[in-house]
Design a protein around this motif. Sequence first.
Motif: not given
Length: 463
Positions: A139-142, A87-88, A131-133
């Motif tokens: 764009a940044p996501y987790e 999941y993002l 979370p894995q960044r």
Amino acid sequence: MRVKIPGLVVWPWHSVFWKIFLWFWLTMIAMLVTLFLAFAVTVDPSDFLSERRALFRELEIAARKMELLSRTSVHLPIPRFPGSGYYLFDTEGNILGSASISEELISAYNKTRNLSDPTITFRRGVVVVGPQRITLNDAPYELYLTKEMPMLVHWRVQQVIARQWHLIILALGVSFFLCVVLARYLVGPIRNLQRASRKLARGDLSARVGGKVAGRRDELGELARDFDHMAEQVGSLVFSKERLLRDVSHELRSPLTRLQISLALARRKTPDAEAEHARIEREIERLDQLIGQIIHFSRIQQNMANTACEKIALEGMLKKLVDDGNFEAQARDKAVVLKESAKIELVAVREFLSSAVENIIRNAIRFTPEGSEVEVRLFRDNDVALIGIRDHGPGVPEETLDDLFEPFFRVDETRGKENDGTGLGMAIASTAVSQHNGSIAARNAHPGLEVTLSLPLRNGLSV
């Protein structure tokens, strides 16, 4: 079928040894499996260093793969793997690419969204890693990874079996050995008691359990001591009975001799009373015969172990007994014939075995009708020599067949006037056969009675 364990005795499959062993061993295995599964289900996955690393590794691989795919695709790539969910979340906390989200994931996200390094949370059967960044399309996501508990337990079991198989085998081997020792500890005394009881049943009145079994302080030790006490009492009673018979028989010989002398004197003084004298003489002879048979019966019971054995040709011995019996039977218009014969050799006490066969032949001569034959057969069945002796008389009631070999037993109502014996002939035969580890049985042959002597060729006696 029997199974032999090195250093132990041979136990048949139906033995209580295997029942006790399997009960304890399977119980121990069931307990180990239950504890293992309970440990796998209840312990937090983060406590397993190997699983923790594997989960972090899986999340990291998925992140790299998504970053690699984003360079060649406009759409955000979300991988799909069996048993795992990815999941993002964007910086606003919105989930991308999924229409539904579980409460477990929302709870884990709220607890860990501000952390810089991935961590593991566990709630209601769901493991959440993150979370894995990552950066996708600048764009940044987790990224979060989820796994359901059933798959995780299955995976844990596979990992333990694959990595610790030698420990599992060692645990099974140790439990197997301990259960064998426990079962042998419980069953061994029972087997000793069984062997002693069988010896006692075969007439060995010196049979005792004794040893370590009788020295135990538990119920098995008490049972062994009670058995030894019982065997001692039985031996004492039997010995007293046999000694009484023997002593009384010997003591009767002296007055019997005096009676014979008195009868001779009475015949000289009163020659006119010959009929009465003849009757007295017959009764004295019968009493003398009874005393002789009692002494012989006692001698067979007591002196078998001290009597020399020899290898006997049964065919030759039987022919001689048949000839002697036929000579006696001819005077009564009867006959004794050897119908079947085989060359068989057997280690035995000749005197006792001959006495057994002779008593049965004489008994058959008394009851077979005039003009008929007493049939004698000798044949072999595997490792057993069989001697069958049949008359053509009235037979006996079926319910008395097992009592024929008891001392002083007579069937008056069926054997008629011929039943004037002492009742010891068949008992002597049975005792002599038993001393050779054999057996004797009788059956109605219609007409007549057939007695069969079964003598094992391997009877344990030595020359």
